[in-house]
Structures are given as C-alpha cells and as structure tokens.
Design a protein around this motif. Sequence first.
Motif, PDB file in Angstrom:
ATOM      1  N   ARG A 166       0.859  -1.191   0.000  1.00 57.67           N
ATOM      2  CA  ARG A 166       0.000   0.000   0.000  1.00 57.67           C
ATOM      3  C   ARG A 166       0.896   1.242   0.000  1.00 57.67           C
ATOM      4  O   ARG A 166       1.688   1.451   0.922  1.00 57.67           O
ATOM      5  CB  ARG A 166      -0.918  -0.019   1.219  1.00 57.67           C
ATOM      6  N   TRP A 167       0.747   2.051  -1.040  1.00 56.76           N
ATOM      7  CA  TRP A 167       1.648   3.172  -1.288  1.00 56.76           C
ATOM      8  C   TRP A 167       1.045   4.508  -0.882  1.00 56.76           C
ATOM      9  O   TRP A 167      -0.167   4.727  -0.988  1.00 56.76           O
ATOM     10  CB  TRP A 167       2.002   3.250  -2.763  1.00 56.76           C
ATOM     11  N   GLY A 168       1.921   5.415  -0.472  1.00 50.89           N
ATOM     12  CA  GLY A 168       1.583   6.819  -0.305  1.00 50.89           C
ATOM     13  C   GLY A 168       2.567   7.643  -1.112  1.00 50.89           C
ATOM     14  O   GLY A 168       3.730   7.255  -1.280  1.00 50.89           O
ATOM     15  N   ILE A 169       2.117   8.779  -1.623  1.00 49.76           N
ATOM     16  CA  ILE A 169       2.983   9.662  -2.410  1.00 49.76           C
ATOM     17  C   ILE A 169       3.148  10.988  -1.686  1.00 49.76           C
ATOM     18  O   ILE A 169       2.160  11.623  -1.301  1.00 49.76           O
ATOM     19  CB  ILE A 169       2.412   9.929  -3.817  1.00 49.76           C
ATOM     20  N   ILE A 170       4.392  11.407  -1.513  1.00 48.58           N
ATOM     21  CA  ILE A 170       4.690  12.757  -1.028  1.00 48.58           C
ATOM     22  C   ILE A 170       5.081  13.598  -2.234  1.00 48.58           C
ATOM     23  O   ILE A 170       6.087  13.319  -2.885  1.00 48.58           O
ATOM     24  CB  ILE A 170       5.834  12.745   0.003  1.00 48.58           C
ATOM     25  N   LEU A 214      -2.485   2.474  -4.429  1.00 48.64           N
ATOM     26  CA  LEU A 214      -2.175   3.822  -3.963  1.00 48.64           C
ATOM     27  C   LEU A 214      -3.282   4.240  -3.008  1.00 48.64           C
ATOM     28  O   LEU A 214      -4.434   4.390  -3.415  1.00 48.64           O
ATOM     29  CB  LEU A 214      -2.090   4.786  -5.148  1.00 48.64           C
ATOM     30  N   VAL A 215      -2.940   4.416  -1.723  1.00 54.50           N
ATOM     31  CA  VAL A 215      -3.972   4.648  -0.716  1.00 54.50           C
ATOM     32  C   VAL A 215      -3.958   6.067  -0.150  1.00 54.50           C
ATOM     33  O   VAL A 215      -4.917   6.478   0.510  1.00 54.50           O
ATOM     34  CB  VAL A 215      -3.857   3.634   0.440  1.00 54.50           C
ATOM     35  N   ALA A 216      -2.867   6.832  -0.383  1.00 54.38           N
ATOM     36  CA  ALA A 216      -2.806   8.183   0.183  1.00 54.38           C
ATOM     37  C   ALA A 216      -1.817   9.036  -0.592  1.00 54.38           C
ATOM     38  O   ALA A 216      -0.817   8.528  -1.115  1.00 54.38           O
ATOM     39  CB  ALA A 216      -2.393   8.132   1.658  1.00 54.38           C
ATOM     40  N   VAL A 217      -2.115  10.334  -0.677  1.00 49.79           N
ATOM     41  CA  VAL A 217      -1.211  11.279  -1.329  1.00 49.79           C
ATOM     42  C   VAL A 217      -1.063  12.520  -0.456  1.00 49.79           C
ATOM     43  O   VAL A 217      -1.934  12.827   0.369  1.00 49.79           O
ATOM     44  CB  VAL A 217      -1.699  11.685  -2.730  1.00 49.79           C
ATOM     45  N   MET A 218       0.029  13.219  -0.648  1.00 50.12           N
ATOM     46  CA  MET A 218       0.280  14.445   0.115  1.00 50.12           C
ATOM     47  C   MET A 218       0.828  15.517  -0.800  1.00 50.12           C
ATOM     48  O   MET A 218       1.642  15.265  -1.691  1.00 50.12           O
ATOM     49  CB  MET A 218       1.278  14.173   1.253  1.00 50.12           C
ATOM     50  N   ARG A 219       0.349  16.731  -0.605  1.00 51.60           N
ATOM     51  CA  ARG A 219       0.904  17.921  -1.246  1.00 51.60           C
ATOM     52  C   ARG A 219       0.692  19.078  -0.283  1.00 51.60           C
ATOM     53  O   ARG A 219      -0.341  19.131   0.410  1.00 51.60           O
ATOM     54  CB  ARG A 219       0.213  18.188  -2.584  1.00 51.60           C
ATOM     55  N   ARG A 220       1.643  20.003  -0.219  1.00 51.79           N
ATOM     56  CA  ARG A 220       1.517  21.107   0.741  1.00 51.79           C
ATOM     57  C   ARG A 220       0.287  21.963   0.468  1.00 51.79           C
ATOM     58  O   ARG A 220      -0.331  22.493   1.391  1.00 51.79           O
ATOM     59  CB  ARG A 220       2.786  21.957   0.725  1.00 51.79           C
ATOM     60  N   ASP A 221      -0.077  22.093  -0.799  1.00 52.67           N
ATOM     61  CA  ASP A 221      -1.300  22.797  -1.160  1.00 52.67           C
ATOM     62  C   ASP A 221      -2.470  21.834  -0.985  1.00 52.67           C
ATOM     63  O   ASP A 221      -2.658  20.906  -1.785  1.00 52.67           O
ATOM     64  CB  ASP A 221      -1.198  23.279  -2.613  1.00 52.67           C
ATOM     65  N   ALA A 222      -3.255  22.026   0.063  1.00 49.83           N
ATOM     66  CA  ALA A 222      -4.325  21.087   0.402  1.00 49.83           C
ATOM     67  C   ALA A 222      -5.346  20.934  -0.723  1.00 49.83           C
ATOM     68  O   ALA A 222      -5.816  19.822  -0.992  1.00 49.83           O
ATOM     69  CB  ALA A 222      -5.022  21.547   1.685  1.00 49.83           C
ATOM     70  N   GLU A 232      -1.966   2.649   7.424  1.00 50.70           N
ATOM     71  CA  GLU A 232      -2.321   1.854   6.251  1.00 50.70           C
ATOM     72  C   GLU A 232      -1.384   2.090   5.073  1.00 50.70           C
ATOM     73  O   GLU A 232      -1.624   1.576   3.975  1.00 50.70           O
ATOM     74  CB  GLU A 232      -3.770   2.144   5.854  1.00 50.70           C
ATOM     75  N   VAL A 233      -0.320   2.870   5.271  1.00 50.55           N
ATOM     76  CA  VAL A 233       0.688   3.101   4.242  1.00 50.55           C
ATOM     77  C   VAL A 233       1.923   2.271   4.564  1.00 50.55           C
ATOM     78  O   VAL A 233       2.526   2.421   5.624  1.00 50.55           O
ATOM     79  CB  VAL A 233       1.057   4.595   4.147  1.00 50.55           C
TER      80      VAL A 233
END
Length: 324
Positions: free
Chosen positions: A5-9, A31-39, A66-67
Amino acid sequence: MQQVRWGIIGCGNVTELKSGPAFNKVEQSSLVAVMRRDAAKAEDYAKRHQVPRWYSDAQQLINDPEVDAIYVATPPDSHKDYALLVAAAGKICCVEKPMALSTAECIEMTLAFEQKQLPLYVAYYRRSLPRFLKIKEWLEQELIGVPRQVQWSFCRTPNAVDLAGHYNWRTDPAKAGGGYFIDLASHGLDLFLYLLGDVLDVRGISQNQQQLYAAEDAVSAVWQFQSGCLGAGFWNFAAAQRTDRVVIYGSKGRIEFSVFENEPVLLFSAEQQFSLDIAHPENIQFYHIQAMVQDLLHGTGHPSTGKTALKASWMMEQILGPEF
C-alpha cells in the motif's frame, strides 16, 4: 505482506501519468494516500485518481498506519529530509531521481535505510524498461563483442519558460543541484552504469552559455568504466534542434539507441543487423513499480537502489565540479 500500500509525497506533474496510475495497475499494489503542501491540489489529485486519503502534511502521511511504502516525488532538495523521516518511521521508500543534491546526502540516506534493514529505491526506471533490458541482453550475449566506447549526444532548444525569464526549479541549483543536465543526463548516466558496469574516473567541463538561469546549460564529459570501456558525452540546452543519440561501440559491432525518444533500438555487426521498435508502457514507471512490488513480496531484487543511484550522483558531481 500480501499487498503493498503506497503513499505519495509530492503529487505533482511527474505523478499524473508517469508513475501515479501505475501504483494501482500493478498487481498486489495500491495507492492509498497522497500528500501535497497545497491542500486543495492534494484533494483534487486524490479525487481525480480515486485515492482514498489525502494530506497537506508529510508526517501525517508517513504516520498513516495503512501506508506501507512511500514514494517521494518532490524536487531533489527535499529528498534527503523526507527519506530520513520515512526511515525513522520504519517504512519502505522510493525517491525520485536524482537521488539527492550531493553524493554525501545519498550516502546518508543509504546508511539510514541500511541501519533499519529497509529497502531504499530510486526512480531510475529505465533500468526496468524492456527496450533497455534488450540492449543489456545483447551486451551480455556479446553480439557486438567487447564494449570499447559509449558516446551520447544530447541537445535541446531553449524553452519558452526560460526564454521568458520565469522561475523554474529545474534550473535552480539550490533546488535541483544543477540544471537540465542534472535533471535529464542523470537518467542516461545511471543507465550506462547498469549496462556497462562501474565507473572509475570521470572528468568534465560545464558552462552557462545562455545566461538565462543560474545553472549550467552546456556540459561535456569523459569517463572510464572498470572494464576498460571509455565513455564520452555532451549535453547542450541552447541548441538549434533536438538530438538524443547513444552509440555503444564494440569489438565486433555497435548498438544505437535514444535515452528519451521513442526510436528503434539498432544493432549492427558483421553477422547480423537488428532494428527493434520496443514501445514504452503508458505509465513509464510501470515496470519499475512492478519490480519494487515483486521485490517486497517475493525478494526478487530490484535494479535501482540507493546504492546504485548514488554512483550517478557521484559522476555528475565530478563532471560539474565543486561549485555545483
């Protein structure tokens, strides 16, 4: 582990087609989660790609129970910091290329994951692409005999962003470690290490001919492989036309190909000639991601790790000199 289970920063442009969708296309991967500083942009990406969760804080994504594994797809200046946070959390990591701003940072990252007994991958995905695996097969079969020399000629025309004087992080040495040479040549140099083995000596000259940005835009280099094969390359980002041609000369023939362009792979020898069209997948990192998942689930190994990637960074550091 039955599924990774992957997350992307950093879910920016590189993840839209090249990598992001492939995390769900590869078997036993999601792909279960992603992140970017701009919400707002993080939420938009999650909705468009059907990703269950999104964050605007990297630590929250890293701490998500879960990541299992995290892909860091930010500019190079933040690779080390994010990777060290991932290692501290005891999770698997893949960072975009180039691995970091310097060889010293690469070594620090590699050691952190070694101490945790965790894998660290780097997105030099050309090592996993079928067209380059075919070239490696030809070399191992000695279809051109013993490799004697490799030459890479690479040119690009100035782009509209740079000509207009707009900011581009890829030409900001503080963000990228250099300019387009770092961004693009890193792929080819890493590929040569994969195809032809370790490098012992590297020398280079670089200039800023256009004066459109702070980084170098013209580079020439020579190097020597441990095998005795020699290498030479020039990269110019102020040229009148596009060029991307690699020739590997052997004792019995030669292989020609392009690092970036979708052109045939050619082999010439006294006994035979080949011209193969080997298309890239829709998501160019598909095979790279597939290989990571297979390695994590079945221990099959992966061609691009922190240890292999730091050598490409070392080569570029030698070519550009200490001022970069």
